[in-house]
Design a protein around this motif. Sequence first.
Motif, mmCIF file in Angstrom:
data_model
loop_
_atom_site.group_PDB
_atom_site.id
_atom_site.type_symbol
_atom_site.label_atom_id
_atom_site.label_comp_id
_atom_site.label_asym_id
_atom_site.label_seq_id
_atom_site.Cartn_x
_atom_site.Cartn_y
_atom_site.Cartn_z
ATOM 1 N N GLY A 28 8.258 0.186 -5.450
ATOM 2 C CA GLY A 28 7.563 -0.959 -4.879
ATOM 3 C C GLY A 28 7.255 -1.964 -5.962
ATOM 4 N N PRO A 29 6.789 -3.128 -5.591
ATOM 5 C CA PRO A 29 6.495 -4.170 -6.586
ATOM 6 C C PRO A 29 5.313 -3.789 -7.464
ATOM 7 C CG PRO A 29 5.770 -4.858 -4.412
ATOM 8 C CD PRO A 29 6.547 -3.594 -4.208
ATOM 9 N N SER A 30 5.153 -4.504 -8.557
ATOM 10 C CA SER A 30 4.020 -4.285 -9.455
ATOM 11 C C SER A 30 2.715 -4.437 -8.682
ATOM 12 C CB SER A 30 4.078 -5.300 -10.595
ATOM 13 O OG SER A 30 2.989 -5.137 -11.463
ATOM 14 N N GLY A 31 1.782 -3.511 -8.935
ATOM 15 C CA GLY A 31 0.488 -3.561 -8.267
ATOM 16 C C GLY A 31 0.471 -2.980 -6.873
ATOM 17 N N ALA B 74 17.033 10.217 -6.976
ATOM 18 C CA ALA B 74 16.050 10.618 -5.965
ATOM 19 C C ALA B 74 16.729 11.201 -4.730
ATOM 20 C CB ALA B 74 15.182 9.431 -5.569
ATOM 21 N N ASP B 75 16.058 12.158 -4.121
ATOM 22 C CA ASP B 75 16.461 12.656 -2.804
ATOM 23 C C ASP B 75 15.731 11.894 -1.694
ATOM 24 O OD1 ASP B 75 18.071 15.028 -3.714
ATOM 25 O OD2 ASP B 75 16.120 15.599 -4.548
ATOM 26 N N ASP B 76 14.468 11.548 -1.986
ATOM 27 C CA ASP B 76 13.616 10.884 -1.004
ATOM 28 C C ASP B 76 12.919 9.715 -1.692
ATOM 29 O OD1 ASP B 76 14.005 13.029 1.020
ATOM 30 O OD2 ASP B 76 12.852 14.212 -0.415
ATOM 31 N N VAL B 77 12.588 8.694 -0.912
ATOM 32 C CA VAL B 77 11.957 7.495 -1.453
ATOM 33 C C VAL B 77 10.761 7.114 -0.594
ATOM 34 C CG1 VAL B 77 12.256 5.050 -2.016
ATOM 35 C CG2 VAL B 77 14.152 6.646 -2.379
ATOM 36 N N LEU C 243 5.948 1.527 -1.453
ATOM 37 C CA LEU C 243 4.590 0.997 -1.317
ATOM 38 C C LEU C 243 4.614 -0.512 -1.491
ATOM 39 C CD1 LEU C 243 2.477 3.521 -3.446
ATOM 40 C CD2 LEU C 243 2.737 3.489 -0.968
ATOM 41 N N ARG C 244 3.737 -1.156 -0.749
ATOM 42 C CA ARG C 244 3.528 -2.592 -0.924
ATOM 43 C C ARG C 244 2.068 -2.886 -0.616
ATOM 44 N NH1 ARG C 244 7.512 -4.309 1.857
ATOM 45 N NH2 ARG C 244 8.916 -4.688 0.109
ATOM 46 N N ALA C 245 1.362 -3.462 -1.599
ATOM 47 C CA ALA C 245 -0.058 -3.803 -1.444
ATOM 48 C C ALA C 245 -0.881 -2.596 -0.979
ATOM 49 C CB ALA C 245 -0.227 -4.969 -0.476
ATOM 50 N N GLY C 246 -0.563 -1.431 -1.536
ATOM 51 C CA GLY C 246 -1.334 -0.225 -1.247
ATOM 52 C C GLY C 246 -0.978 0.494 0.038
ATOM 53 N N ARG C 247 -0.025 -0.026 0.781
ATOM 54 C CA ARG C 247 0.362 0.600 2.043
ATOM 55 C C ARG C 247 1.779 1.172 1.938
ATOM 56 N NH1 ARG C 247 -3.086 -0.355 6.157
ATOM 57 N NH2 ARG C 247 -1.541 0.402 7.639
ATOM 58 N N LEU C 248 1.981 2.309 2.601
ATOM 59 C CA LEU C 248 3.314 2.889 2.682
ATOM 60 C C LEU C 248 4.082 2.141 3.770
ATOM 61 C CD1 LEU C 248 5.294 5.137 1.820
ATOM 62 C CD2 LEU C 248 4.308 6.560 3.630
ATOM 63 N N VAL C 249 5.101 1.405 3.366
ATOM 64 C CA VAL C 249 5.795 0.535 4.318
ATOM 65 C C VAL C 249 7.177 1.055 4.697
ATOM 66 C CG1 VAL C 249 4.534 -1.511 3.596
ATOM 67 C CG2 VAL C 249 6.695 -0.939 2.453
ATOM 68 N N GLU C 250 7.693 2.016 3.945
ATOM 69 C CA GLU C 250 9.031 2.514 4.229
ATOM 70 C C GLU C 250 9.197 3.871 3.572
ATOM 71 O OE1 GLU C 250 13.582 0.640 4.219
ATOM 72 O OE2 GLU C 250 11.999 -0.282 3.020
ATOM 73 N N PRO D 235 17.508 7.368 -0.482
ATOM 74 C CA PRO D 235 17.800 6.189 -1.311
ATOM 75 C C PRO D 235 18.796 5.245 -0.636
ATOM 76 C CG PRO D 235 17.839 8.171 -2.648
ATOM 77 C CD PRO D 235 17.731 8.625 -1.225
ATOM 78 N N GLN D 236 19.691 5.788 0.179
ATOM 79 C CA GLN D 236 20.663 4.955 0.854
ATOM 80 C C GLN D 236 20.088 4.298 2.122
ATOM 81 O OE1 GLN D 236 21.260 8.334 0.149
ATOM 82 N NE2 GLN D 236 22.181 7.801 -1.847
ATOM 83 N N GLY D 237 18.968 4.849 2.591
ATOM 84 C CA GLY D 237 18.460 4.395 3.880
ATOM 85 C C GLY D 237 17.333 3.380 3.810
ATOM 86 N N VAL D 238 16.652 3.266 2.657
ATOM 87 C CA VAL D 238 15.521 2.342 2.586
ATOM 88 C C VAL D 238 15.996 0.954 2.153
ATOM 89 C CG1 VAL D 238 13.838 4.163 2.149
ATOM 90 C CG2 VAL D 238 14.895 2.995 0.224
ATOM 91 N N SER D 239 15.508 -0.058 2.821
ATOM 92 C CA SER D 239 15.990 -1.407 2.549
ATOM 93 C C SER D 239 15.537 -1.904 1.185
ATOM 94 C CB SER D 239 15.491 -2.358 3.639
ATOM 95 O OG SER D 239 14.078 -2.411 3.672
#
Length: 220
Positions: free
Chosen positions: A35-38, A195-198, A201-208, A212-216
């Motif tokens: 995820g992005p920084s922070g 990675a097997d799984d990803v 996180l974005r702004a403290g929330r799990l968004v996806e 590795p092939q499936g997450v945008s």
Amino acid sequence: MTFVLDQVGVRRGGAVLLDEVAATIAAGRCTAIVGPSGAGKSTLLRLLNRLIEPTSGRVLYQGTPLPDLDVLALRRRVGLVGQRPTLITDTVLEELRVGCPELAEAEARDLLAEAGLFPEFVRRRTAELSGGEAQRVCLARALALHPEVLLLDEPTSALDRVGAAEVERAVSGLRSEGRTVVLVSHDAAQARRIADDVLVLRAGRLVERGSPQGVSYLSA
């Protein structure tokens, strides 16, 4: 599952670092937190061996809430290698013996090789190490305890391409032994490689979450 995060929140002052994160981390696999920084990646990682505590929700390890486990015993089972290496002794051999006073020099040499360093580093003084070398000594120190889970916070951030490849090789070796690795990485290509799984996180929330092939996030 190795870890279950049950609606976990972390707040510090008025800031929300993690917000109702619900996720599972499977045993014997490498899970990348990206995820992005922070976004809260390092915060989530530090929850897993109680370097910080959630302000809401709970974290379970192998079905047991973390507060019900002895914290020192937990940290031997769940080792963490931070982004900024911290060495506390004068020599590399002494450093690898911090948690294992009886560690033989031959085993210390093997651990250094596993972490991508020449075995001869066992006699080096810690003050003489570069940042990347110190980071790999910290990895070897964690491996000396034979942890069930290894938590890695940006483990290749101070390494060149060759050093990063050695750390990735070590992660692959741990997976092949059936151990669990949880990796914070800003490097999308690295997450795709190992990675097997990803978890994204974005702004403290799990968004996806997904492969590795499936997450945008990793294909953006």
